[in-house]
Design a protein around this motif. Structure first.
Motif, PDB file in Angstrom:
ATOM      1  N   GLY A 263      -7.943  -3.289  42.708  1.00  0.00           N
ATOM      2  CA  GLY A 263      -8.943  -2.417  42.102  1.00  0.00           C
ATOM      3  C   GLY A 263      -8.366  -1.504  41.046  1.00  0.00           C
ATOM      4  O   GLY A 263      -9.088  -0.950  40.232  1.00  0.00           O
ATOM      5  N   VAL A 264      -7.040  -1.357  41.064  1.00  0.00           N
ATOM      6  CA  VAL A 264      -6.355  -0.504  40.093  1.00  0.00           C
ATOM      7  C   VAL A 264      -5.256  -1.280  39.386  1.00  0.00           C
ATOM      8  O   VAL A 264      -5.118  -1.234  38.170  1.00  0.00           O
ATOM      9  CB  VAL A 264      -5.745   0.744  40.791  1.00  0.00           C
ATOM     10  CG1 VAL A 264      -4.977   1.597  39.801  1.00  0.00           C
ATOM     11  CG2 VAL A 264      -6.827   1.549  41.483  1.00  0.00           C
ATOM     12  N   THR A 265      -4.480  -2.002  40.162  1.00  0.00           N
ATOM     13  CA  THR A 265      -3.303  -2.705  39.667  1.00  0.00           C
ATOM     14  C   THR A 265      -3.486  -4.202  39.836  1.00  0.00           C
ATOM     15  O   THR A 265      -4.098  -4.654  40.793  1.00  0.00           O
ATOM     16  CB  THR A 265      -2.062  -2.251  40.471  1.00  0.00           C
ATOM     17  OG1 THR A 265      -1.970  -0.829  40.403  1.00  0.00           O
ATOM     18  CG2 THR A 265      -0.795  -2.845  39.920  1.00  0.00           C
TER      19      THR A 265
ATOM     20  N   TRP B 230       4.249 -12.200  45.582  1.00  0.00           N
ATOM     21  CA  TRP B 230       3.346 -11.565  44.640  1.00  0.00           C
ATOM     22  C   TRP B 230       4.094 -10.387  44.027  1.00  0.00           C
ATOM     23  O   TRP B 230       4.806  -9.663  44.718  1.00  0.00           O
ATOM     24  CB  TRP B 230       2.108 -11.044  45.356  1.00  0.00           C
ATOM     25  CG  TRP B 230       1.172 -12.126  45.788  1.00  0.00           C
ATOM     26  CD1 TRP B 230       1.171 -12.770  46.987  1.00  0.00           C
ATOM     27  CD2 TRP B 230       0.118 -12.698  45.033  1.00  0.00           C
ATOM     28  NE1 TRP B 230       0.174 -13.706  47.029  1.00  0.00           N
ATOM     29  CE2 TRP B 230      -0.502 -13.678  45.829  1.00  0.00           C
ATOM     30  CE3 TRP B 230      -0.388 -12.476  43.749  1.00  0.00           C
ATOM     31  CZ2 TRP B 230      -1.578 -14.430  45.398  1.00  0.00           C
ATOM     32  CZ3 TRP B 230      -1.471 -13.221  43.322  1.00  0.00           C
ATOM     33  CH2 TRP B 230      -2.052 -14.183  44.136  1.00  0.00           C
ATOM     34  N   GLU B 231       3.942 -10.197  42.734  1.00  0.00           N
ATOM     35  CA  GLU B 231       4.613  -9.093  42.059  1.00  0.00           C
ATOM     36  C   GLU B 231       3.566  -8.107  41.548  1.00  0.00           C
ATOM     37  O   GLU B 231       2.636  -8.481  40.841  1.00  0.00           O
ATOM     38  CB  GLU B 231       5.437  -9.621  40.882  1.00  0.00           C
ATOM     39  CG  GLU B 231       6.258  -8.577  40.194  1.00  0.00           C
ATOM     40  CD  GLU B 231       7.110  -9.173  39.090  1.00  0.00           C
ATOM     41  OE1 GLU B 231       7.160  -8.563  38.012  1.00  0.00           O
ATOM     42  OE2 GLU B 231       7.711 -10.230  39.305  1.00  0.00           O
ATOM     43  N   LYS B 232       3.731  -6.854  41.938  1.00  0.00           N
ATOM     44  CA  LYS B 232       2.842  -5.796  41.455  1.00  0.00           C
ATOM     45  C   LYS B 232       3.229  -5.502  40.012  1.00  0.00           C
ATOM     46  O   LYS B 232       4.387  -5.205  39.723  1.00  0.00           O
ATOM     47  CB  LYS B 232       3.005  -4.547  42.326  1.00  0.00           C
ATOM     48  CG  LYS B 232       2.045  -3.444  42.001  1.00  0.00           C
ATOM     49  CD  LYS B 232       2.199  -2.297  42.988  1.00  0.00           C
ATOM     50  CE  LYS B 232       1.187  -1.213  42.732  1.00  0.00           C
ATOM     51  NZ  LYS B 232       1.280  -0.155  43.744  1.00  0.00           N
ATOM     52  N   LEU B 233       2.268  -5.611  39.108  1.00  0.00           N
ATOM     53  CA  LEU B 233       2.569  -5.434  37.694  1.00  0.00           C
ATOM     54  C   LEU B 233       2.561  -3.964  37.312  1.00  0.00           C
ATOM     55  O   LEU B 233       1.635  -3.229  37.672  1.00  0.00           O
ATOM     56  CB  LEU B 233       1.551  -6.196  36.835  1.00  0.00           C
ATOM     57  CG  LEU B 233       1.525  -7.708  37.032  1.00  0.00           C
ATOM     58  CD1 LEU B 233       0.463  -8.337  36.147  1.00  0.00           C
ATOM     59  CD2 LEU B 233       2.878  -8.327  36.751  1.00  0.00           C
ATOM     60  N   SER B 234       3.571  -3.564  36.585  1.00  0.00           N
ATOM     61  CA  SER B 234       3.624  -2.195  36.071  1.00  0.00           C
ATOM     62  C   SER B 234       2.635  -2.093  34.908  1.00  0.00           C
ATOM     63  O   SER B 234       2.254  -3.108  34.319  1.00  0.00           O
ATOM     64  CB  SER B 234       5.039  -1.858  35.596  1.00  0.00           C
ATOM     65  OG  SER B 234       5.309  -2.540  34.383  1.00  0.00           O
ATOM     66  N   PRO B 235       2.216  -0.890  34.568  1.00  0.00           N
ATOM     67  CA  PRO B 235       1.288  -0.744  33.438  1.00  0.00           C
ATOM     68  C   PRO B 235       1.831  -1.327  32.133  1.00  0.00           C
ATOM     69  O   PRO B 235       1.069  -1.751  31.280  1.00  0.00           O
ATOM     70  CB  PRO B 235       1.105   0.775  33.326  1.00  0.00           C
ATOM     71  CG  PRO B 235       1.414   1.289  34.687  1.00  0.00           C
ATOM     72  CD  PRO B 235       2.481   0.369  35.233  1.00  0.00           C
ATOM     73  N   LYS B 236       3.143  -1.374  31.993  1.00  0.00           N
ATOM     74  CA  LYS B 236       3.750  -1.914  30.771  1.00  0.00           C
ATOM     75  C   LYS B 236       3.800  -3.440  30.762  1.00  0.00           C
ATOM     76  O   LYS B 236       3.898  -4.050  29.715  1.00  0.00           O
ATOM     77  CB  LYS B 236       5.165  -1.349  30.597  1.00  0.00           C
ATOM     78  CG  LYS B 236       5.174   0.130  30.322  1.00  0.00           C
ATOM     79  CD  LYS B 236       6.591   0.646  30.174  1.00  0.00           C
ATOM     80  CE  LYS B 236       6.583   2.154  29.961  1.00  0.00           C
ATOM     81  NZ  LYS B 236       7.929   2.689  29.802  1.00  0.00           N
ATOM     82  N   ASP B 237       3.755  -4.058  31.927  1.00  0.00           N
ATOM     83  CA  ASP B 237       3.821  -5.522  32.029  1.00  0.00           C
ATOM     84  C   ASP B 237       2.471  -6.109  31.628  1.00  0.00           C
ATOM     85  O   ASP B 237       1.448  -5.797  32.220  1.00  0.00           O
ATOM     86  CB  ASP B 237       4.174  -5.936  33.460  1.00  0.00           C
ATOM     87  CG  ASP B 237       4.483  -7.421  33.586  1.00  0.00           C
ATOM     88  OD1 ASP B 237       3.943  -8.215  32.792  1.00  0.00           O
ATOM     89  OD2 ASP B 237       5.254  -7.784  34.481  1.00  0.00           O
ATOM     90  N   LYS B 238       2.485  -6.961  30.648  1.00  0.00           N
ATOM     91  CA  LYS B 238       1.239  -7.539  30.117  1.00  0.00           C
ATOM     92  C   LYS B 238       1.090  -9.013  30.496  1.00  0.00           C
ATOM     93  O   LYS B 238       0.402  -9.767  29.805  1.00  0.00           O
ATOM     94  CB  LYS B 238       1.192  -7.379  28.589  1.00  0.00           C
ATOM     95  CG  LYS B 238       1.222  -5.937  28.112  1.00  0.00           C
ATOM     96  CD  LYS B 238       0.002  -5.171  28.572  1.00  0.00           C
ATOM     97  CE  LYS B 238       0.027  -3.744  28.066  1.00  0.00           C
ATOM     98  NZ  LYS B 238      -0.933  -2.902  28.712  1.00  0.00           N
ATOM     99  N   SER B 239       1.694  -9.443  31.590  1.00  0.00           N
ATOM    100  CA  SER B 239       1.604 -10.841  32.005  1.00  0.00           C
ATOM    101  C   SER B 239       0.158 -11.266  32.222  1.00  0.00           C
ATOM    102  O   SER B 239      -0.237 -12.370  31.860  1.00  0.00           O
ATOM    103  CB  SER B 239       2.380 -11.081  33.301  1.00  0.00           C
ATOM    104  OG  SER B 239       3.725 -10.765  33.136  1.00  0.00           O
TER     105      SER B 239
END
Length: 188
Positions: free
Chosen positions: A29-31, A40-49
């Motif tokens: 819902g957020v990330t 599974w990898e939690k994406l950082s706000p900078k990661d644009k995968s």
């Protein structure tokens, strides 16, 4: 058809994206989380995968440029957070303390059985090595060299068994016991 996708709403496109990437993309819902290799990898706000995945989808499904715009991409991503099939609550990730994720699959710590990762194994961590069945000669030799009969007498095997039990407690995500261990020795 591509013409129909061009006219689709952002919510419709989000639903199509969810169907297409159900095996590799989730959100709390957020990330966003993306499946990579064994976890599974939690994406950082900078990661644009996730942007790349959606952009690829829109390029292949929509023929006109406005349907592929950055604004459309942003809107579809926002709709994905609300897409029910993509949603995994934050408290579900890494929530099973009785499993251990390894490169070769999930180990059930209550039975010792190894099974393939399933759709509902939402794990974000993985060990570096996989379990191997059979004798553990190196480990057994190491333990008997550390906890020698010379130092421990007839209790050496009991001490080894206790230390293996402590190691098992450390692998589990559960807090079964409230214990604090001091390890000390004379060294080589």
């Amino acid at each position: 058809t591509q013409d129909e996708e061009d006219k689709a709403s952002d919510f419709d496109l989000a639903e199509m994206v969810a169907d297409y990437y159900s095996w590799s993309l989730r959100t709390d819902g957020v990330t966003f989380y993306i499946r990579r290799e064994h976890k599974w990898e939690k994406l950082s706000p900078k990661d644009k995968s996730h942007w790349k995945l959606i952009k690829y989808f829109l390029r292949n499904k929509c023929s006109n440029k406005p349907s592929q715009s950055k604004k459309r991409l942003t809107d579809v991503l926002a709709c994905l957070h609300a897409e029910e099939s993509m949603f995994v609550a934050a408290d579900v990730w890494d929530s099973n303390p009785r499993i251990l994720n390894t490169p070769s699959g999930i180990v059930d710590l209550t039975t010792g059985e190894l099974h393939e990762r399933g759709e509902t194994d939402f794990v974000t961590m993985v060990t570096r090595c996989s379990p191997v069945s059979g004798p553990t000669q190196k480990f057994d030799r190491f333990m008997s060299e550390i906890f020698t009969e010379e130092d421990w007498g007839d209790d050496a095997q009991e001490v080894i068994d206790f230390v293996i039990g402590v190691m098992a407690l450390c692998i589990s995500g559960e807090q079964i016991e409230q214990l604090f261990f001091f390890l000390y020795g004379s060294g080589p």
